[in-house]
Design a protein around this motif. Structure first.
Motif, short mmCIF file in Angstrom:
data_model
loop_
_atom_site.label_atom_id
_atom_site.label_comp_id
_atom_site.label_asym_id
_atom_site.label_seq_id
_atom_site.Cartn_x
_atom_site.Cartn_y
_atom_site.Cartn_z
N PRO A 1 -1.81 3.80 -4.11
CA PRO A 1 -1.95 3.18 -5.64
C PRO A 1 -0.73 1.95 -5.76
O PRO A 1 -0.96 1.11 -6.23
CB PRO A 1 -0.61 4.17 -6.48
N GLU A 2 -0.04 1.69 -4.52
CA GLU A 2 0.60 1.01 -4.32
C GLU A 2 -0.12 0.05 -3.20
O GLU A 2 0.44 -1.35 -3.42
CB GLU A 2 1.63 1.33 -3.49
N LEU A 3 -1.31 0.04 -2.32
CA LEU A 3 -1.91 -0.88 -1.22
C LEU A 3 -2.18 -1.42 -3.06
O LEU A 3 -3.68 -2.60 -2.67
CB LEU A 3 -2.23 -0.47 -0.47
N THR B 1 3.09 -11.51 4.40
CA THR B 1 2.15 -10.47 3.88
C THR B 1 2.20 -9.20 3.68
O THR B 1 1.35 -7.76 3.79
CB THR B 1 0.63 -10.78 4.44
N PHE B 2 2.96 -8.29 4.14
CA PHE B 2 3.97 -7.41 4.54
C PHE B 2 3.00 -6.28 3.69
O PHE B 2 3.59 -6.59 2.33
CB PHE B 2 5.03 -6.79 4.82
N GLY B 3 2.18 -5.82 3.50
CA GLY B 3 1.73 -3.97 2.56
C GLY B 3 0.65 -4.91 1.81
O GLY B 3 -0.05 -4.02 0.97
N GLN B 4 0.18 -6.27 1.89
CA GLN B 4 -0.61 -7.28 1.43
C GLN B 4 -2.02 -6.60 2.14
O GLN B 4 -2.23 -6.34 3.91
CB GLN B 4 -0.72 -8.17 1.02
N TRP B 5 -2.80 -6.92 2.19
CA TRP B 5 -4.81 -6.46 2.74
C TRP B 5 -5.69 -7.41 3.02
O TRP B 5 -5.64 -7.55 1.52
CB TRP B 5 -5.49 -4.91 2.07
N ILE B 6 -6.08 -7.20 3.78
CA ILE B 6 -8.23 -8.46 3.32
C ILE B 6 -9.22 -7.04 3.61
O ILE B 6 -9.14 -5.86 4.10
CB ILE B 6 -7.76 -8.81 4.66
N SER B 7 -10.23 -8.17 3.12
CA SER B 7 -12.07 -7.21 3.16
C SER B 7 -12.42 -7.95 3.51
O SER B 7 -12.77 -8.67 3.36
CB SER B 7 -11.87 -5.83 2.08
N ALA B 8 -13.66 -7.14 4.21
CA ALA B 8 -15.14 -8.00 4.14
C ALA B 8 -15.91 -7.16 4.56
O ALA B 8 -15.73 -6.14 4.49
CB ALA B 8 -14.90 -8.74 6.32
N VAL C 1 -4.74 -3.92 6.52
CA VAL C 1 -3.39 -3.58 6.07
C VAL C 1 -2.40 -3.37 6.42
O VAL C 1 -2.29 -3.58 7.93
CB VAL C 1 -3.28 -2.21 5.28
N ASP C 2 -1.49 -4.51 6.26
CA ASP C 2 -0.50 -5.89 7.35
C ASP C 2 0.79 -4.61 6.91
O ASP C 2 0.84 -4.46 5.90
CB ASP C 2 -0.83 -7.04 6.52
N LEU C 3 0.62 -4.56 8.28
CA LEU C 3 2.00 -3.03 8.35
C LEU C 3 3.78 -3.75 9.58
O LEU C 3 4.33 -3.18 10.08
CB LEU C 3 1.64 -1.53 9.14
N ARG C 4 3.02 -4.90 9.54
CA ARG C 4 4.24 -6.19 9.65
C ARG C 4 5.40 -6.19 8.55
O ARG C 4 4.79 -7.01 8.57
CB ARG C 4 3.25 -7.32 10.84
N ARG C 5 6.84 -5.45 9.44
CA ARG C 5 7.54 -5.66 8.38
C ARG C 5 8.03 -7.44 8.24
O ARG C 5 8.67 -7.49 6.76
CB ARG C 5 8.97 -5.07 9.01
N SER C 6 7.70 -7.70 9.26
CA SER C 6 8.67 -9.26 9.45
C SER C 6 7.59 -10.80 9.19
O SER C 6 7.54 -11.42 8.97
CB SER C 6 8.36 -9.96 10.65
N SER C 7 6.56 -9.55 8.35
CA SER C 7 5.32 -10.19 7.53
C SER C 7 5.73 -11.72 6.20
O SER C 7 5.55 -10.37 5.53
CB SER C 7 3.94 -9.80 8.61
N VAL D 1 -5.26 14.37 5.46
CA VAL D 1 -3.63 14.78 5.42
C VAL D 1 -3.42 13.23 5.13
O VAL D 1 -1.72 13.72 6.07
CB VAL D 1 -3.52 15.61 6.20
N SER D 2 -3.74 12.67 5.06
CA SER D 2 -2.06 10.99 5.79
C SER D 2 -2.07 10.98 5.16
O SER D 2 -1.26 11.29 3.56
CB SER D 2 -4.04 9.72 5.84
N ILE D 3 -0.48 10.17 4.98
CA ILE D 3 0.74 9.82 3.82
C ILE D 3 0.29 8.52 2.97
O ILE D 3 -0.35 7.80 3.20
CB ILE D 3 1.66 9.77 4.54
N GLU D 4 1.49 8.47 2.41
CA GLU D 4 1.14 7.89 1.47
C GLU D 4 2.25 6.20 1.74
O GLU D 4 3.11 6.89 3.40
CB GLU D 4 1.97 7.32 0.13
N PHE D 5 1.47 4.96 1.64
CA PHE D 5 2.15 3.99 2.59
C PHE D 5 4.10 4.21 2.59
O PHE D 5 4.68 4.02 2.88
CB PHE D 5 1.78 2.88 1.93
#
Length: 196
Positions: free
Chosen positions: A157-159, A100-107, A92-98, A181-185
């Motif tokens: 749900p946002e991701l 594609t921030f907040g978007q994900w890729i899979s493989a 998941v892209d967590l780079r604010r300046s990107s 116990v992880s947090i939401e995006f």
């Protein structure tokens, strides 16, 4: 080695992560491939990478690990592969300046396809074990540091990550105590637990 870029669910090319596919030499005796070559890897990712440690985990079907990442001063980049079994791997892209921030890729990484996923700093990482057992090996740039570590909820749900739960043959998703116990995006955004 073949190199492939990846697109997010929204169809946008995500800069950074790459699928690396080795050249496999196969005959009636079996097969051989280079799982790591410093020169070829540096050429593929366009920089000189010095790894700090190698990690190796084993998981049974339905085990989900993630979404993990480390912030400064000890961020981590990972080169991930499954040496036994199959996993659904996500970044998941967590780079604010990107863009594609907040978007994900899979493989899909498996011992059959021998793919490796390069995940540079700036991404959260997680995977779901699809086979009855999977062994995952990954080279890491940056040492593990508990004080830098963060976890975002796998099913935020946002991701809206499309985990292939229908392939688990009735098994439930199983999480570690830390991942439970992880947090939401949106909470990570609010707390500033992101990359620049």
């Amino acid at each position: 080695m073949k190199v492939k870029t990846l697109k997010s669910k929204q169809g946008n090319l995500v800069s950074g992560p790459l699928i690396l596919s080795p050249h496999v030499f196969e005959d009636d005796r079996g097969w051989f491939f280079e799982s790591w070559n410093q020169i070829h890897f540096n050429e593929a990712v366009g920089e000189v990478v010095e790894f700090s440690q190698d990690n190796h985990s084993q998981s049974t079907q339905g085990i989900l690990r993630g979404l993990h990442y480390q912030l400064s001063p000890q961020p981590q980049a990972k080169l991930v592969r499954s040496s036994f079994g199959e996993i659904f791997d996500v970044a998941v892209d967590l780079r604010r300046s990107s863009p594609t921030f907040g978007q994900w890729i899979s493989a899909r990484l498996s011992s059959e396809n021998k793919f490796q996923l390069w995940i540079p700093e700036g991404f959260a990482h997680g995977f779901l074990t699809l086979s009855s057992v999977a062994e995952v090996q990954y080279k890491v740039r940056g040492f593990w540091n508990k004080t830098c570590e963060h976890v975002i909820r796998w099913n935020d749900p946002e991701l809206d990550i499309a985990w292939p739960q229908n392939e688990l043959n009735g098994s439930d998703i199983s999480l570690s105590e830390k991942d439970q116990v992880s947090i939401e995006f949106h909470a990570a955004i609010k707390a500033g637990y992101l990359f620049a």
